[in-house]
Design a protein around this motif. Structure first.
Motif, PDB file in Angstrom:
ATOM      1  N   MET A 225       5.549  -5.071 -20.639  1.00 54.46           N
ATOM      2  CA  MET A 225       5.341  -6.294 -21.576  1.00 54.46           C
ATOM      3  C   MET A 225       6.144  -7.668 -21.242  1.00 54.46           C
ATOM      4  SD  MET A 225       3.232  -4.752 -23.610  1.00 54.46           S
ATOM      5  CE  MET A 225       2.563  -2.930 -23.800  1.00 54.46           C
ATOM      6  N   LYS A 226       7.053  -7.358 -20.470  1.00 53.60           N
ATOM      7  CA  LYS A 226       8.032  -8.546 -20.069  1.00 53.60           C
ATOM      8  C   LYS A 226       7.380  -9.299 -18.999  1.00 53.60           C
ATOM      9  CE  LYS A 226      12.273  -5.762 -20.788  1.00 53.60           C
ATOM     10  NZ  LYS A 226      13.470  -5.278 -20.523  1.00 53.60           N
ATOM     11  N   GLU A 227       7.699 -10.721 -18.992  1.00 55.72           N
ATOM     12  CA  GLU A 227       6.943 -11.608 -18.087  1.00 55.72           C
ATOM     13  C   GLU A 227       7.898 -12.334 -17.065  1.00 55.72           C
ATOM     14  OE1 GLU A 227       3.764 -12.252 -18.013  1.00 55.72           O
ATOM     15  OE2 GLU A 227       3.503 -11.031 -20.000  1.00 55.72           O
ATOM     16  N   ASP A 228       9.311 -11.830 -17.081  1.00 54.67           N
ATOM     17  CA  ASP A 228      10.277 -12.443 -16.245  1.00 54.67           C
ATOM     18  C   ASP A 228      10.154 -11.758 -14.647  1.00 54.67           C
ATOM     19  OD1 ASP A 228      12.695 -10.298 -15.864  1.00 54.67           O
ATOM     20  OD2 ASP A 228      11.517 -10.248 -17.879  1.00 54.67           O
ATOM     21  N   PRO A 229      10.308 -12.713 -13.836  1.00 54.00           N
ATOM     22  CA  PRO A 229      10.191 -12.000 -12.448  1.00 54.00           C
ATOM     23  C   PRO A 229      10.838 -10.612 -12.010  1.00 54.00           C
ATOM     24  CG  PRO A 229      10.419 -14.457 -12.308  1.00 54.00           C
ATOM     25  CD  PRO A 229      10.751 -14.024 -14.000  1.00 54.00           C
ATOM     26  N   GLU A 230      12.290 -10.646 -12.660  1.00 60.53           N
ATOM     27  CA  GLU A 230      12.803  -9.466 -12.112  1.00 60.53           C
ATOM     28  C   GLU A 230      11.889  -8.301 -12.842  1.00 60.53           C
ATOM     29  OE1 GLU A 230      13.907 -12.076 -13.616  1.00 60.53           O
ATOM     30  OE2 GLU A 230      15.394 -12.876 -12.111  1.00 60.53           O
ATOM     31  N   SER A 231      11.709  -8.409 -14.064  1.00 61.00           N
ATOM     32  CA  SER A 231      10.707  -7.133 -14.515  1.00 61.00           C
ATOM     33  C   SER A 231       9.508  -6.876 -14.008  1.00 61.00           C
ATOM     34  CB  SER A 231      10.706  -7.298 -16.281  1.00 61.00           C
ATOM     35  OG  SER A 231      11.792  -7.491 -16.656  1.00 61.00           O
TER      36      SER A 231
END
Length: 253
Positions: A225-231
Motif C-alpha cells: 500500500m506504500k507509494e514511496d520508492p524504497e517500499s
C-alpha cells in the motif's frame, strides 16, 4: 490488567471514540462510581468515550434490552413475541423477530448484576470485552490484528435488532471477535448513537492478548500500500525472489 503497551497501542489507532473496556460482575465492583443516569446499553459505551470516566451500571440504569442479553432480566413477553419488531416495521410479521429470541446468545440469568465501563486509557482491571468504534482504516488494522497470528476468519454475526446480543454477550460467550456497522441496526440508528458507517469491533478476553501482540508486532501499513520508492523497490525484490523459490526454477538450475 491491561499493560501500558496495550493502552498505548489502542491510543495509537487515533479513534475519535476511544476504546472502552467492559467488566461483567456478579457483586458490586469496588472503587467504581455508579453512573447515576438512565441510557440504553450501547449509549453507556459512548458515555465512557465522551466523559473519559469509569463507572458501573445496574439493570435499573438500562432502558433498552442490553440488560436482557446479559441475563439481568427475563426475556419480556412482548419482545419475545416479535410484536415490537413487527410494529416498528423491521419485520414482515412477528415470527422472524420472535425467532431471534430463540437463537441469540444470552448470559446465564443472575450471573451478571453489574457492568463496569471504562476507557481503555485508564483501565485498571482485566477486561471481559474491549469495544472499539473505528473508521475504516482503523478497523482494517484491528481486524487484521485478530487474524495476524491465528489466521482466524472474520465472522460477523448480527441482526437488524438486538445488536447488543451480538456485540456484548456473543463475543464473551463464544470467545470470537465480532463486529457490526453503525447505521444498519435499529436501536443505535434510532438513537443516533454514532455516525453511520463506523465499525464497532468487540474483542473478548479470549482474544485480547493475541490482538495486542499482533498490534505490537505487525506492520500497520502494508508494504503493497506504500507509494514511496524504497517500499516499491523492496516489494519488487520480494516478489522477484518468488521465482527462485519455485520448483521450475530449481529444475532449470
Amino acid at each position: 490488567m491491561l499493560s501500558q503497551t496495550a493502552k498505548d497501542l489502542f491510543a495509537k489507532l487515533g479513534m475519535e471514540y476511544p476504546a472502552v473496556a467492559l467488566k461483567f460482575c456478579y457483586a458490586q465492583p469496588e472503587r467504581v462510581e455508579h453512573i447515576g443516569k438512565t441510557l440504553s446499553f450501547c449509549e453507556f459505551v459512548k458515555e465512557a468515550q465522551t466523559t473519559g470516566k469509569k463507572f458501573f451500571i445496574t439493570k435499573e440504569d438500562d432502558n433498552c434490552f442490553g440488560k436482557m442479553v446479559l441475563g439481568m432480566i427475563d426475556k419480556p413477553g412482548l419482545g419475545a413475541s416479535g410484536q415490537a419488531g413487527y410494529d416498528f416495521g423491521v419485520f414482515k410479521s412477528p415470527a422472524p423477530n420472535a425467532r431471534l429470541y430463540n437463537v441469540m446468545t444470552t448470559i446465564v440469568p443472575g450471573s451478571v448484576n453489574f457492568v463496569v465501563f471504562c476507557p481503555v486509557a485508564i483501565c485498571d482491571f482485566d477486561p471481559d470485552l474491549v469495544i472499539c468504534v473505528a473508521e475504516n482504516e482503523q478497523a482494517e488494522i484491528l481486524m487484521r490484528a485478530t487474524s495476524y497470528i491465528s489466521g482466524d476468519l472474520w465472522e460477523t454475526k448480527c441482526s437488524s435488532v438486538l445488536s447488543c446480543a451480538w456485540m456484548y454477550s456473543y463475543p464473551y460467550v463464544s470467545g470470537k471477535v465480532n463486529s457490526c456497522i453503525t447505521g444498519l441496526h435499529h436501536g443505535m440508528k434510532r438513537r443516533k448513537t454514532y455516525p453511520a458507517g463506523r465499525h464497532i469491533i468487540a474483542i473478548p478476553y479470549q482474544k485480547l492478548h493475541e490482538v495486542i501482540q499482533a498490534l505490537e508486532e505487525m506492520p500497520w501499513e502494508l508494504i503493497a500500500m506504500k507509494e514511496d520508492p524504497e517500499s516499491k523497490a523492496e516489494l519488487k525484490a520480494r516478489m522477484d525472489r518468488w521465482q527462485t523459490m519455485s520448483p521450475d526454477f530449481l529444475l532449470k538450475e
